[in-house]
Design an enzyme around this catalytic site. Structure first.
Site, PDB file in Angstrom:
ATOM      1  N   SER A 187       9.241  -3.433  -7.810  1.00 21.78           N
ATOM      2  CA  SER A 187       9.506  -2.045  -7.449  1.00 21.78           C
ATOM      3  C   SER A 187      10.747  -1.847  -6.579  1.00 21.78           C
ATOM      4  O   SER A 187      11.283  -0.745  -6.538  1.00 21.78           O
ATOM      5  CB  SER A 187       8.276  -1.449  -6.764  1.00 21.78           C
ATOM      6  OG  SER A 187       7.836  -2.268  -5.718  1.00 21.78           O
ATOM      7  N   HIS A 215       5.301  -0.076 -12.629  1.00 22.82           N
ATOM      8  CA  HIS A 215       6.663   0.370 -12.970  1.00 22.82           C
ATOM      9  C   HIS A 215       7.103  -0.083 -14.362  1.00 22.82           C
ATOM     10  O   HIS A 215       8.255   0.124 -14.748  1.00 22.82           O
ATOM     11  CB  HIS A 215       7.663  -0.108 -11.915  1.00 22.82           C
ATOM     12  CG  HIS A 215       7.509   0.592 -10.602  1.00 22.82           C
ATOM     13  ND1 HIS A 215       7.995   1.860 -10.364  1.00 22.82           N
ATOM     14  CD2 HIS A 215       6.878   0.217  -9.460  1.00 22.82           C
ATOM     15  CE1 HIS A 215       7.689   2.223  -9.130  1.00 22.82           C
ATOM     16  NE2 HIS A 215       7.003   1.249  -8.558  1.00 22.82           N
ATOM     17  N   LYS A 246       2.262   7.263 -12.126  1.00 26.82           N
ATOM     18  CA  LYS A 246       3.731   7.262 -12.150  1.00 26.82           C
ATOM     19  C   LYS A 246       4.211   7.837 -13.482  1.00 26.82           C
ATOM     20  O   LYS A 246       4.177   9.045 -13.663  1.00 26.82           O
ATOM     21  CB  LYS A 246       4.227   5.855 -11.846  1.00 26.82           C
ATOM     22  CG  LYS A 246       3.956   5.538 -10.375  1.00 26.82           C
ATOM     23  CD  LYS A 246       4.379   4.187  -9.902  1.00 26.82           C
ATOM     24  CE  LYS A 246       4.141   4.125  -8.390  1.00 26.82           C
ATOM     25  NZ  LYS A 246       3.772   2.796  -7.937  1.00 26.82           N
TER      26      LYS A 246
END
Ligand SMILES: *Cc1c(COP(=O)(O)O)cnc(C)c1O
Length: 398
Positions: A187, A215, A246
């Protein structure tokens, strides 16, 4: 009695060290351009990779599910909080990830805590102290928390260093369980974990594997199926953990893996057992997110073309973008004070890029982390690049 008086000193200390961070507030929906603390800015700091957080279909799904199922669940999942819509979401996720089964937690942080602790616990007294958990040194804080909740022996290997991983695996032979855990996309740097090498070593030394793909979700693999798909490792990777908070634009954490994994976690993962189930609207929004990802494939393509444009331009200007391979592109400055100034001046110019300093990264590795999304127009990106260049020159960074 001093009571809570210590708080004042703690806060003063943070302020003196420049580490105190007041909350900034959005005055608009999460988007490529938004209002931060009352100021309109181009936003380079969200995880809204595919631009779904404010997508009309997501909102519609949420509203309709709320009308049908209510605003909340008023029960934990194992008692009476599992609605059909939660089960539908888990089926959809398993299909999306091409895995046998999945289980949803209220957030990614809860999934990490739950899975790691559950898989490293034993009903045989003292046995869990013989288990080993092996972790990349740059793994996310929520993984570290999960590891801390277990009694297993903790071992850390240098970032992506497979020789060191192998050494640790050799040393750990004889342990009744060995778990290897890594971020899929790291990240702070935006580089990708070498999952095929990890899977090979795990097989050779009898370990099982878990990836945190917070991610990688929506970013890597076909239509954004994640890092395991990116490497074609379905069937060769044990636990795919991810977040719905996310790229998927809503909220939640999950694991995808075998049916046994799901069944076991339902019995044993404490952050699954002891917290209230998601509101039905959240489950519906997450289902819609996966549908959108598969229908609007241009989002994934745009995410990558935007990322490439942005990264290439930054590199041409002479910024150090480290080892980034994904839409997470750090602008590494090094000095903490200069990084703070850079971030502040950018904000004054109408660009929001978060400064990241110790302890999130090593001392002397301070940076502004940028994340472009599918929602950015070329005009917004060019605007941000111009300002970054201007401020970079003013501060002598380039
Ligand atoms: C954000 C993040 C999480 C936590 O996910 P939430 O759903 O926000 O709780 C876990 N792991 C990594 C690597 C993350 O970046």
């Amino acid at each position: 009695m001093p009571g809570l008086d210590f708080l004042q000193k703690e806060l003063d200390d943070l302020k003196k060290q420049g580490l105190y961070q007041p909350l900034r507030t959005l005055g608009s929906a999460q988007a490529a351009s938004c209002v931060v603390n009352g100021k309109k800015v181009v936003n380079l700091s969200s995880n809204n990779y595919l631009g779904l957080a404010n997508h009309p279909k997501m909102k519609k799904a949420m509203i309709e599910a709320t009308e049908k199922w209510g605003a909340g669940t008023a029960s934990v999942r194992p008692i009476i909080g599992t609605m059909e819509i939660h089960t539908q979401l888990e089926k959809k996720l398993a299909e999306f990830k091409h895995m046998e089964a999945s289980l949803v937690f209220v957030a990614g942080i809860a999934a990490n805590r739950g899975v790691i602790q559950a898989l490293l616990s034993s009903k045989v007294k003292g046995e869990d102290e013989k288990f080993v958990v092996i972790s990349d040194e740059l793994n996310h804080a929520s993984i570290i928390d999960g590891v801390r909740l277990s009694k297993a022996q903790r071992k850390v290997y240098k970032h992506k260093d497979m020789n060191e991983l192998e050494k640790v695996l050799k040393e750990s032979q004889g342990a009744p369980r060995i778990m290897i855990i890594t971020d899929g996309v790291f990240s702070m740097d935006g580089d990708i974990a070498p999952l095929p090498d990890i899977a090979r070593l795990a097989k050779q030394y009898g370990a099982f594997t878990m990836v945190d793909d917070a991610h990688g979700e929506g970013v890597l693999g076909k239509n954004g199926r994640g890092t395991v798909d990116h490497f074609g490792l379905q069937g060769k990777w044990d636990i795919d953990m991810g977040t719905l908070s996310k790229a998927m634009g809503s909220l939640g954490g999950y694991i995808a893996g075998s049916q046994n994994l799901r069944d076991y976690l339902i019995q044993s993962a404490r952050p699954f057992l002891f917290t209230t189930a998601h509101p039905p609207g959240v489950a519906a929004a997450c289902i819609a997110a996966m549908e959108i990802v598969e229908e609007e494939t241009w989002r994934h393509e745009k995410l990558w073309s935007n990322s490439k444009l942005f990264k290439t331009e930054l590199q041409k200007m002479g910024f150090n973008t480290g080892r980034s391979e994904t839409p997470i592109t750090p602008i590494i400055i090094g000095d903490e004070v200069k990084t703070e100034q850079f971030s502040q001046k950018l904000f004054d110019e109408g660009v929001f890029g978060l400064r990241i300093v110790f302890p999130m990264v090593a001392k002397g590795a301070a940076r502004v982390r940028t994340i472009v999304t599918a929602g950015h127009t070329e005009e917004e990106l060019r605007f941000a690049l111009d300002k970054i260049k201007k401020v970079g020159k003013e501060l002598g960074i380039i």
